[in-house]
Structures are given as structure tokens and as C-alpha cells.
Design a protein around this motif. Structure first.
Motif, mmCIF file in Angstrom:
data_model
loop_
_atom_site.group_PDB
_atom_site.id
_atom_site.type_symbol
_atom_site.label_atom_id
_atom_site.label_comp_id
_atom_site.label_asym_id
_atom_site.label_seq_id
_atom_site.Cartn_x
_atom_site.Cartn_y
_atom_site.Cartn_z
ATOM 1 N N ASP A 77 0.839 -1.192 0.000
ATOM 2 C CA ASP A 77 0.000 0.000 0.000
ATOM 3 C C ASP A 77 0.878 1.247 0.000
ATOM 4 O O ASP A 77 1.869 1.327 0.736
ATOM 5 C CB ASP A 77 -0.887 -0.019 1.254
ATOM 6 C CG ASP A 77 -2.052 0.960 1.194
ATOM 7 O OD1 ASP A 77 -1.833 2.135 0.832
ATOM 8 O OD2 ASP A 77 -3.170 0.558 1.540
ATOM 9 N N GLU A 78 0.521 2.223 -0.805
ATOM 10 C CA GLU A 78 1.245 3.499 -0.831
ATOM 11 C C GLU A 78 1.326 4.119 0.570
ATOM 12 O O GLU A 78 2.305 4.780 0.909
ATOM 13 C CB GLU A 78 0.534 4.461 -1.782
ATOM 14 C CG GLU A 78 1.210 5.801 -1.945
ATOM 15 C CD GLU A 78 0.444 6.717 -2.872
ATOM 16 O OE1 GLU A 78 1.092 7.558 -3.532
ATOM 17 O OE2 GLU A 78 -0.807 6.614 -2.941
ATOM 18 N N ARG B 126 6.969 -0.387 3.066
ATOM 19 C CA ARG B 126 7.811 0.145 1.988
ATOM 20 C C ARG B 126 9.277 0.173 2.414
ATOM 21 O O ARG B 126 10.166 -0.224 1.654
ATOM 22 C CB ARG B 126 7.334 1.549 1.598
ATOM 23 C CG ARG B 126 5.982 1.563 0.924
ATOM 24 C CD ARG B 126 5.471 2.960 0.661
ATOM 25 N NE ARG B 126 6.261 3.663 -0.341
ATOM 26 C CZ ARG B 126 5.888 4.818 -0.906
ATOM 27 N NH1 ARG B 126 4.739 5.372 -0.564
ATOM 28 N NH2 ARG B 126 6.648 5.390 -1.806
ATOM 29 N N GLN C 156 12.314 0.170 -6.112
ATOM 30 C CA GLN C 156 10.962 0.664 -6.390
ATOM 31 C C GLN C 156 10.826 0.933 -7.878
ATOM 32 O O GLN C 156 11.704 1.539 -8.494
ATOM 33 C CB GLN C 156 10.682 1.933 -5.598
ATOM 34 C CG GLN C 156 9.273 2.466 -5.834
ATOM 35 C CD GLN C 156 8.923 3.623 -4.910
ATOM 36 O OE1 GLN C 156 9.287 3.631 -3.737
ATOM 37 N NE2 GLN C 156 8.198 4.595 -5.440
ATOM 38 N N ILE D 235 4.230 3.517 -8.896
ATOM 39 C CA ILE D 235 2.966 3.437 -8.160
ATOM 40 C C ILE D 235 1.858 3.069 -9.134
ATOM 41 O O ILE D 235 1.707 3.690 -10.192
ATOM 42 C CB ILE D 235 2.660 4.766 -7.444
ATOM 43 C CG1 ILE D 235 3.724 5.025 -6.362
ATOM 44 C CG2 ILE D 235 1.263 4.751 -6.835
ATOM 45 C CD1 ILE D 235 3.584 6.349 -5.653
ATOM 46 N N ARG E 31 -1.927 3.052 -9.650
ATOM 47 C CA ARG E 31 -3.060 3.776 -9.070
ATOM 48 C C ARG E 31 -4.317 2.916 -9.027
ATOM 49 O O ARG E 31 -4.593 2.168 -9.960
ATOM 50 C CB ARG E 31 -3.315 5.057 -9.868
ATOM 51 C CG ARG E 31 -2.121 6.028 -9.834
ATOM 52 C CD ARG E 31 -2.405 7.285 -10.627
ATOM 53 N NE ARG E 31 -2.662 6.984 -12.026
ATOM 54 C CZ ARG E 31 -3.246 7.847 -12.871
ATOM 55 N NH1 ARG E 31 -3.636 9.031 -12.445
ATOM 56 N NH2 ARG E 31 -3.441 7.497 -14.124
ATOM 57 N N ASN F 213 -3.847 2.867 -3.852
ATOM 58 C CA ASN F 213 -2.695 2.975 -4.741
ATOM 59 C C ASN F 213 -1.604 2.067 -4.185
ATOM 60 O O ASN F 213 -1.327 2.089 -2.979
ATOM 61 C CB ASN F 213 -2.169 4.402 -4.804
ATOM 62 C CG ASN F 213 -3.156 5.360 -5.450
ATOM 63 O OD1 ASN F 213 -4.052 4.947 -6.180
ATOM 64 N ND2 ASN F 213 -3.008 6.637 -5.173
ATOM 65 N N SER F 214 -0.982 1.275 -5.042
ATOM 66 C CA SER F 214 0.028 0.319 -4.599
ATOM 67 C C SER F 214 1.399 0.691 -5.157
ATOM 68 O O SER F 214 1.517 1.169 -6.290
ATOM 69 C CB SER F 214 -0.331 -1.092 -5.063
ATOM 70 O OG SER F 214 -1.509 -1.541 -4.405
ATOM 71 N N VAL F 215 2.437 0.461 -4.341
ATOM 72 C CA VAL F 215 3.814 0.691 -4.765
ATOM 73 C C VAL F 215 4.410 -0.657 -5.138
ATOM 74 O O VAL F 215 4.293 -1.626 -4.378
ATOM 75 C CB VAL F 215 4.654 1.334 -3.646
ATOM 76 C CG1 VAL F 215 6.018 1.760 -4.188
ATOM 77 C CG2 VAL F 215 3.933 2.528 -3.048
#
Length: 200
Positions: free
Chosen positions: A136-137, A143, A153, A156, A158, A170-172
Motif C-alpha cells: 500500500d502506498e 515500503r 521501487q 505506483i 493507481r 494505490n500500490s507501490v
């Protein structure tokens, strides 16, 4: 075709194939911090653990998921769960995800050893050319933990998924590719060795 079931064993942690019989132990592990109340990830609680396990086992039956429980070797206690999923054998890639640890063992070194075991198996045994991670962002702890194990990384994604509370997440996305593995493996080994060095 059902995924193989393997046990991955290190010095402090062992990853064992998830079974339906692990339900109570998973809830006990998640109760360490009442992790099921977190809004940035989905962790099983008393009401959801059966569905959580059923989904994982259905994925294993389909050959796209290899789910594990995380066991402390010194106590034999289940302290969390993780899995390979999105297994794509044709393109030799997968994702390590659905990873969580009880609050009292977070930042204990178990996560580093567990990720090293998973990456070694994925890249050296399953011959993966890409291992990805998604979080998750908003999940800053996750992270940071993914970056600490040497992943890069990528970007992202969206509105990548809808969370149980209806939030559009939004996922990273991060990855480690096969060319990077020798350097990452050396770095992880050094991290684990430093954990075992007695403090004067």
C-alpha cells in the motif's frame, strides 16, 4: 496443477506449507498487536481466517500460489504468514506477498531471513528472473522493509485494488531481478550475520 509444497528452513525461522489446521495459530499470531485492525493491509482475524486460508489453498490447488506459515524455530510458534503468488512459470516470475508478522517479532531479524529464504528458492530453485513485491502506498513500514532487503521501487499503480473498507488503494511496486540477486544475497547474508554477532 498444484504447486509443490516445500519447507524452507533457516537458523531462526522456518516456512512451512499453510494448512487449514493452522487457523487458530494464525489468529493467535495476528492477535499480537490485533493486526486485523490495520487499514493498510489485510490480515486474518477470528471472523475472516477460514476464508483467508481457503483462498490461499485454492490458489495452491491452481498452481499459482505457495502459501506458508512463519514459524520461530526456537519456540515452534507460528508468528505470521507469507506466500509466493501470481506464479507465472512461463515467464518465470512471481510475487512475494501477503506477508505479516506478529507485532513482537517485527524488526527482529526474522523478516530478513524469511525473505532471503524465499528469494533464494524463487531465483535459484524455481529459476525466476523476476520477483516482485507490492504494498500500500500508505504503508510506510512495509515500503521501508522492502527497500531494506534490496528491492528497487518501480512505480505506483493507481487504484490497484479495493480495500475491505472500500478505499481505492494505490500500490507501490518493487522488484528484484535475477541479475541483481548475487549482490542482494551477499547483502542479506551480511545483515543476518550482524544480527548473530554478540554485542560487547
Amino acid at each position: 496443477m498444484e504447486s509443490e509444497q516445500v519447507i524452507l528452513s533457516g537458523q531462526a525461522v522456518e516456512l512451512r506449507p499453510l494448512q487449514a489446521s493452522h487457523a487458530a495459530e494464525l489468529v493467535q499470531a495476528a492477535s499480537d498487536g490485533e493486526l486485523w485492525n490495520m487499514k493498510v493491509t489485510v490480515i486474518p482475524g477470528p471472523e475472516t481466517v477460514d476464508g483467508y486460508i481457503a483462498t490461499a489453498l485454492a490458489g495452491r490447488e491452481a498452481g499459482t500460489v505457495m502459501p506458508f506459515v512463519i514459524v520461530r524455530k526456537d519456540t515452534g510458534q507460528v508468528v505470521g504468514s507469507t506466500r509466493f503468488w501470481k506464479i507465472d512459470r512461463k515467464n518465470r516470475k512471481l510475487e512475494i506477498g501477503h506477508t505479516w508478522l506478529g507485532q513482537s517479532v517485527q524488526r527482529s531479524g526474522l523478516n530478513t531471513e524469511m525473505k532471503a529464504l524465499l528469494l533464494e528458492y524463487a531465483i535459484e530453485v524455481m529459476q525466476c528472473v523476476r520477483v516482485q513485491f507490492t504494498t500500500d502506498e500508505l504503508n510506510e513500514k512495509s515500503r521501508a522493509a522492502i527497500l531494506r532487503i534490496g528491492a528497487r521501487q518501480e512505480g505506483i499503480v493507481r487504484h490497484e485494488r479495493i480495500m475491505p473498507d472500500g478505499r481505492k488503494r494505490n500500490s507501490v511496486r518493487f522488484s528484484i531481478i535475477d541479475d541483481e540477486w548475487p549482490e542482494v544475497k551477499t547483502m542479506l547474508a551480511a545483515k543476518m550475520a550482524s544480527r548473530l554477532t554478540p554485542i560487547p
